[in-house]
Write an enzyme that holds these catalytic residues in place. Structure first.
Site, PDB file in Angstrom:
ATOM      1  N   GLY A  67       0.800  -1.221   0.000  1.00 44.76           N
ATOM      2  CA  GLY A  67       0.000   0.000   0.000  1.00 44.76           C
ATOM      3  C   GLY A  67       0.825   1.259   0.000  1.00 44.76           C
ATOM      4  O   GLY A  67       2.049   1.226   0.117  1.00 44.76           O
ATOM      5  N   PRO A  69       2.467   4.856   1.111  1.00 44.94           N
ATOM      6  CA  PRO A  69       3.103   5.262   2.367  1.00 44.94           C
ATOM      7  C   PRO A  69       2.120   6.035   3.251  1.00 44.94           C
ATOM      8  O   PRO A  69       1.249   6.731   2.745  1.00 44.94           O
ATOM      9  CB  PRO A  69       4.233   6.196   1.913  1.00 44.94           C
ATOM     10  CG  PRO A  69       4.315   6.097   0.438  1.00 44.94           C
ATOM     11  CD  PRO A  69       3.065   5.469  -0.060  1.00 44.94           C
ATOM     12  N   GLY A  70       2.304   5.864   4.552  1.00 46.40           N
ATOM     13  CA  GLY A  70       1.511   6.647   5.492  1.00 46.40           C
ATOM     14  C   GLY A  70       0.070   6.221   5.639  1.00 46.40           C
ATOM     15  O   GLY A  70      -0.771   6.993   6.078  1.00 46.40           O
ATOM     16  N   GLY A  72      -0.706   3.417   7.408  1.00 43.11           N
ATOM     17  CA  GLY A  72      -0.842   2.692   8.665  1.00 43.11           C
ATOM     18  C   GLY A  72      -0.193   1.322   8.703  1.00 43.11           C
ATOM     19  O   GLY A  72      -0.513   0.519   9.579  1.00 43.11           O
ATOM     20  N   LYS A  73       0.742   1.055   7.816  1.00 45.98           N
ATOM     21  CA  LYS A  73       1.358  -0.268   7.791  1.00 45.98           C
ATOM     22  C   LYS A  73       2.185  -0.512   9.061  1.00 45.98           C
ATOM     23  O   LYS A  73       2.008  -1.524   9.726  1.00 45.98           O
ATOM     24  CB  LYS A  73       2.223  -0.425   6.534  1.00 45.98           C
ATOM     25  CG  LYS A  73       1.395  -0.379   5.249  1.00 45.98           C
ATOM     26  CD  LYS A  73       2.210  -0.699   4.017  1.00 45.98           C
ATOM     27  CE  LYS A  73       3.213   0.383   3.665  1.00 45.98           C
ATOM     28  NZ  LYS A  73       2.584   1.684   3.312  1.00 45.98           N
ATOM     29  N   SER A 520      -2.090  10.262 -19.642  1.00 48.65           N
ATOM     30  CA  SER A 520      -2.941  11.425 -19.434  1.00 48.65           C
ATOM     31  C   SER A 520      -2.553  12.557 -20.364  1.00 48.65           C
ATOM     32  O   SER A 520      -3.197  13.592 -20.392  1.00 48.65           O
ATOM     33  CB  SER A 520      -2.859  11.870 -17.982  1.00 48.65           C
ATOM     34  OG  SER A 520      -1.592  12.394 -17.736  1.00 48.65           O
ATOM     35  N   LYS A 563      -4.388  18.916 -11.259  1.00 51.99           N
ATOM     36  CA  LYS A 563      -4.075  19.442 -12.584  1.00 51.99           C
ATOM     37  C   LYS A 563      -4.835  20.736 -12.848  1.00 51.99           C
ATOM     38  O   LYS A 563      -4.282  21.706 -13.380  1.00 51.99           O
ATOM     39  CB  LYS A 563      -4.412  18.400 -13.649  1.00 51.99           C
ATOM     40  CG  LYS A 563      -3.452  17.217 -13.656  1.00 51.99           C
ATOM     41  CD  LYS A 563      -3.936  16.161 -14.613  1.00 51.99           C
ATOM     42  CE  LYS A 563      -2.931  15.009 -14.703  1.00 51.99           C
ATOM     43  NZ  LYS A 563      -3.475  13.895 -15.493  1.00 51.99           N
TER      44      LYS A 563
HETATM   45  P1  ADP Z   1       3.168   3.407   6.769  1.00 53.21           P
HETATM   46  O1  ADP Z   1       3.880   2.402   7.565  1.00 53.21           O
HETATM   47  O2  ADP Z   1       2.014   2.846   5.997  1.00 53.21           O
HETATM   48  O3  ADP Z   1       4.038   4.253   5.905  1.00 53.21           O
HETATM   49  P2  ADP Z   1       2.600   4.530   9.348  1.00 53.21           P
HETATM   50  O4  ADP Z   1       1.933   3.385   9.991  1.00 53.21           O
HETATM   51  O5  ADP Z   1       4.020   4.767   9.691  1.00 53.21           O
HETATM   52  O6  ADP Z   1       2.462   4.434   7.762  1.00 53.21           O
HETATM   53  O7  ADP Z   1       1.748   5.840   9.639  1.00 53.21           O
HETATM   54  C1  ADP Z   1       2.320   7.012  10.139  1.00 53.21           C
HETATM   55  C2  ADP Z   1       1.403   7.687  11.116  1.00 53.21           C
HETATM   56  O8  ADP Z   1       0.216   8.117  10.465  1.00 53.21           O
HETATM   57  C3  ADP Z   1       0.912   6.755  12.208  1.00 53.21           C
HETATM   58  O9  ADP Z   1       1.804   6.754  13.277  1.00 53.21           O
HETATM   59  C4  ADP Z   1      -0.419   7.362  12.590  1.00 53.21           C
HETATM   60  O10 ADP Z   1      -0.228   8.471  13.436  1.00 53.21           O
HETATM   61  C5  ADP Z   1      -0.931   7.874  11.259  1.00 53.21           C
HETATM   62  N1  ADP Z   1      -1.745   6.869  10.579  1.00 53.21           N
HETATM   63  C6  ADP Z   1      -1.450   6.274   9.397  1.00 53.21           C
HETATM   64  N2  ADP Z   1      -2.421   5.425   9.049  1.00 53.21           N
HETATM   65  C7  ADP Z   1      -3.346   5.469  10.010  1.00 53.21           C
HETATM   66  C8  ADP Z   1      -4.606   4.815  10.208  1.00 53.21           C
HETATM   67  N3  ADP Z   1      -5.099   3.938   9.317  1.00 53.21           N
HETATM   68  N4  ADP Z   1      -5.308   5.122  11.329  1.00 53.21           N
HETATM   69  C9  ADP Z   1      -4.841   6.013  12.215  1.00 53.21           C
HETATM   70  N5  ADP Z   1      -3.676   6.656  12.081  1.00 53.21           N
HETATM   71  C10 ADP Z   1      -2.921   6.408  10.994  1.00 53.21           C
END
Ligand code: ADP
Length: 638
Positions: A67, A69-70, A72-73, A520, A563
């Site tokens: 998935g 980045p960011g 929630g992995k 695109s 865009k």
């Molecule tokens: P990834 O590993 O997918 O890059 P992270 O798990 O490190 O993302 O997410 C970074 C921060 O963003 C988390 O510590 C949290 O604060 C917030 N976050 C990301 N996804 C979620 C989610 N699904 N629910 C709640 N907070 C989230």
């Protein structure tokens, strides 16, 4: 009992919930929202991934998470470690091996025992040393007494005493080697370990043995004392998280696989020429659950055996990028703001209006109607910047205004680059020119994930010596060829010119940045080529984006909102987008007055709008319209 069911413990007005930005939540600020204790309950959305993680925790299965980045992995991986039984945690000790100093022994004990054992050994060593020095001073006293009284030679006595002293000091070094090295200590852990080995080098991942500059002569540090645990050992009985798994070098991936298979892995020095490389411990337990993460690309590049290992014995899940915008979900987003405030610990509470603005941003960033973005790391960034601005003003609450200011500041690098780029081009007047120009069309592209950029395309058609060629600048060759190929079928049908006998030069003005996606730009390339071929001018106050089928249908593309905003910022007054993207348009209010958005279904409409209104054009468009009946009917209806 799933996290998704954790409701917000606050007053909810059901009647207004549907329309209300906070989903009917009646609160003054984030202070009124309770944050759940368990991390797994804090996760917003990602229902599927969360269910899998909970199941995998029970069954001790590995998980592959794919998935953006960011989303929630790593948060989920950490949440999983909280779900694992703490009772099983172990400490690992490394002992000197009297038979082979380069093959230290490894012992595993229940967590908490490790410290006790080391303390006991230290106490024993201390006592032993005490005894030794007591003995030493007695012997020295006897020798000195003897030399003084019997031999009457004090110098000889001092010499003998010195030798005895050194002999004892030297001898006592050996007793240090009896103290084991506490390699893994879980005594104070509140939950099973979570080790993030993203980007770890071999030593940090697999363990290492430090180099000893004094390899012999009695000065050396015993080898068992130089052993260091790797993430795979620290993660024993817990979770090992590796993001961007494909960036791990193949040898490390192979060793990781061995560790997973065997459940144990010896530690040896990682740098070949170091004295540590001679040392190899007995196997150290590596009974962890692996969570490997990455984007789709990462999966393709990862070691196939490792992937099949995880797949065969575990789960693969996809993370969602967006989630449906419902009152319940918006209440969760309000809780998300509260979570981020609590996590930071220094930010003032968010007012109701400030939370609403964050939720609006989540809506806008989703890029999809009726959805909220799940790229929550970025949204969390917005929360922190807003809070910092409020703190800087000594404000008691974060207000809507703080969030608006923060939105300006927390632009992504790509956005800042794109804005900077637009600014610079304005300086050089590479921007929108008034009037019409042959062969030049303002295309639009996405830069990074969340910013658009205007990208003019120039086409020129020249007679060819041999078979016609498509010539494009730089790495855009492939994309230009494809775009021309798509339009050539259309052009062939209506144009008197035979483009197979011509060279078509396509230039993307001032590119140099990556992230231009070919599809695109295909209506842009088509329009530029047709304009050049027929020698008809193109409206320079207009920008366009859209993909093209061989039949001339304009197909949907990504990132339309960004865009359109880029076109507006660059000074265009009209933007052509695919009709199928109409529902994805979520531009900020400030741009709404700046540009007119025209959704189209067929290339003939694009030409109708973009080309100069001369008789040639009319016949051109007419001819084009006659090509595909179906598209025309659709156009007629719409
Ligand atoms: P990834 O590993 O997918 O890059 P992270 O798990 O490190 O993302 O997410 C970074 C921060 O963003 C988390 O510590 C949290 O604060 C917030 N976050 C990301 N996804 C979620 C989610 N699904 N629910 C709640 N907070 C989230």
């Amino acid at each position: 009992d799933l996290g998704s069911d954790v409701e917000i413990d606050a007053e909810i007005d059901e009647e207004i919930a549907e329309e209300h930005l906070l989903g009917g939540l009646q609160i003054d600020s984030t202070d009124d929202i309770e944050v759940p204790d368990r991390l797994v309950d804090q996760v917003i959305g990602q229902e599927h991934a969360r269910d899998v993680v909970m199941k995998a925790a029970k069954q001790r299965r590995h998980v592959m998470m794919i998935g953006s980045p960011g989303t929630g992995k790593s948060m989920l991986a950490k949440a999983m470690s909280e779900l694992l039984p703490k009772e099983e945690l172990q400490d690992v000790l490394v002992y000197h091996n009297p038979d082979d100093g380069n093959n230290p022994k490894v012992r595993t004990v229940p967590s908490g025992k490790g410290e006790q054992i080391v303390d006991a050994h230290k106490e024993e060593a201390r006592k032993r040393n005490q005894m030794r020095s007591f003995l030493m001073w007695i012997i020295i006293a006897v020798v000195l007494g003897y030399s003084l009284l019997v031999v009457s030679n004090i110098l000889l006595g001092i010499l003998a005493a010195g030798i005895i002293y050194l002999a004892f000091r030297y001898g006592s070094r050996g007793s240090d080697s009896m103290i084991p090295n506490l390699l893994v200590n879980n005594a104070d852990e509140k939950s099973a370990p979570f080790e993030d080995a993203t980007g770890a080098h071999a030593g940090a991942l697999l363990g290492d043995v430090r180099h000893d500059p004094f390899q012999s002569g009695g000065m050396e540090t015993p080898s068992h004392d130089r052993v260091e645990a790797g993430a795979i050992h620290k993660a024993n009985k817990g979770v090992l998280f590796v993001d961007e798994i494909n960036t791990l070098d193949i040898r490390s991936q192979q060793k990781l696989m061995t560790a997973i298979q065997e459940g144990e892995f010896s530690i040896t020095g990682q740098s070949e020429r170091s004295s540590g490389a001679m040392v190899q411990t007995e196997p150290v337990p590596t009974d962890f659950i692996m969570i490997a993460a990455g984007n789709l690309d990462a999966m393709e590049n990862m070691h196939p055996a490792l992937r099949s290992r995880i797949k065969g014995y575990g789960y693969e899940v996809y993370m969602d990028d967006t989630i449906e915008d419902t009152p319940e979900m918006r209440r969760k987003y309000a809780r998300f703001v509260a979570q981020e405030v609590a996590k930071d610990g220094r930010l003032p509470a968010f007012s109701e209006e400030a939370i609403e603005e964050v939720i609006l941003t989540a809506r806008r960033r989703a890029g999809r109607k009726g959805h909220l973005t799940l790229e929550l790391r970025n949204l969390g960034g917005l929360v922190r910047v807003s809070g910092d601005i409020a703190r800087g003003e000594d404000a008691e609450r974060v207000t809507r205004d703080h969030v608006l200011q923060a939105k300006g500041r927390s632009r992504s690098i790509e956005q800042q680059l794109a804005d900077d780029y637009i600014e610079r081009r304005k300086d050089y007047e590479l921007q929108v020119a008034d009037g019409y120009q042959v062969g030049r069309v303002n295309g639009l592209a996405v830069m990074g994930e969340d910013s658009g950029i205007m990208l003019p395309v120039m086409a020129e058609v020249t007679p060819s010596q041999g078979p016609g060629q498509v010539i494009a600048t730089g790495q855009l060759q492939e994309m230009a060829e494809e775009a021309v190929q798509n339009v050539s079928a259309i052009i062939k049908k209506f144009s008197d010119e035979d483009i197979t006998e011509k060279d078509i030069h396509i230039q993307f003005v001032q590119t140099g940045q990556q992230g231009v996606d070919g599809d695109s730009a295909s209506i842009t390339v088509a329009t530029a080529v047709i304009s050049a071929l027929e020698n008809v001018g193109v409206d320079q106050n207009l920008a366009m984006t859209g993909s093209l089928s061989v039949r001339g249908d304009v197909l949907p593309v990504g990132g339309v909102t960004h865009k359109i905003e880029a076109a507006a910022k660059s000074g265009c007054d009209t933007v052509i987008i695919p009709k199928a993207n109409e529902q994805d348009v979520m531009i900020e209010d400030e741009y709404k007055e700046m540009v007119e958005i025209i959704p189209v279904e067929h290339i003939s409409e694009v030409l109708d709008i973009a080309l100069e209104g001369e008789p040639e054009k009319d016949s051109l468009v007419d001819r084009l319209k006659s090509i595909t009946g179906s598209a025309l009917e659709k156009t007629g209806e719409g």
